[in-house]
Design a protein around this motif. Sequence first.
Motif, short mmCIF file in Angstrom:
data_model
loop_
_atom_site.label_atom_id
_atom_site.label_comp_id
_atom_site.label_asym_id
_atom_site.label_seq_id
_atom_site.Cartn_x
_atom_site.Cartn_y
_atom_site.Cartn_z
N LEU A 206 0.80 -1.22 0.00
CA LEU A 206 0.00 0.00 0.00
C LEU A 206 0.83 1.28 0.00
N ASN A 207 2.14 1.15 -0.08
CA ASN A 207 3.01 2.33 -0.13
C ASN A 207 3.21 2.73 -1.59
N PRO A 208 2.78 3.93 -2.00
CA PRO A 208 2.94 4.33 -3.40
C PRO A 208 4.39 4.37 -3.88
N TYR A 209 5.33 4.51 -2.97
CA TYR A 209 6.74 4.54 -3.36
C TYR A 209 7.29 3.15 -3.67
N THR A 210 6.65 2.12 -3.13
CA THR A 210 7.19 0.77 -3.29
C THR A 210 6.18 -0.22 -3.88
N GLY A 211 4.90 0.17 -4.04
CA GLY A 211 3.89 -0.71 -4.57
C GLY A 211 3.68 -0.52 -6.06
N ARG A 212 2.67 -1.22 -6.62
CA ARG A 212 2.35 -1.08 -8.05
C ARG A 212 1.45 0.15 -8.23
N PHE A 213 2.10 1.28 -8.35
CA PHE A 213 1.42 2.57 -8.39
C PHE A 213 1.49 3.12 -9.81
N THR A 214 0.34 3.53 -10.35
CA THR A 214 0.26 4.06 -11.71
C THR A 214 -0.75 5.19 -11.76
#
Length: 220
Positions: A206-214
């Motif tokens: 759930l961390n945008p710096y380390t998760g699948r964030f787009t």
Amino acid sequence: MSGISTIPVPDSEYRVLIIDDFIPGPNKLIDYALSSGRAPRSEKRYPGMRMPVPTGYLRYALATINVALRQCHFSHTLAAGEAYFAMVTTPPSALTTEQRIPHFDRPYTDQYALVHYLCAPSFGGTSIYQYNPTGQIAVTQDNLVSYQQSLSRELNNRATPQGYINGSTDLFKQIVDVPCVFNRAVIYPCALLHSGNIPPDFTPDLNPYTGRFTVTAFFH
């Protein structure tokens, strides 16, 4: 932008547009997502959460994509759209049948979808698929009903593989594979069957710096 390229979709008239180094300062966009105070919301079809992006992003994206469309001799000019931060949060074991197969966004070939990667390459890129029973690559208004009827019959008669689709199956053939690169934007007609290449061992983060964030967006 450091590079603009296209990939032809086999056995079709369509192309996938790729823009690398899509925006300046991409990490500031991640900072905004964390500091905006907006709460993300779960989506029924999307296997995760979404949240609106800043309004300036949409203006920048439209202008940048239109430049690339002209440069690559596409026939469309985009005038408006909507864009969201998106984070995949559903474990592979918890997916619905609909989430385990490729999908189309809208049955229009003159509208475009965007995936802008703000994550590491290991989270997987995006693939375009062909539906084997009918050979369809794009689901349009003309073939929407026949596709839905055929897919319903097939799903009633066979089990879909567990987890996120990541390659060819009995029902769908992977025909284009675009790798994930940080700050890469991938743009394609909304009618194309597609899915993220999320690995079998995907663990939600759930961390945008380390998760699948787009960022995902839709333009017309």
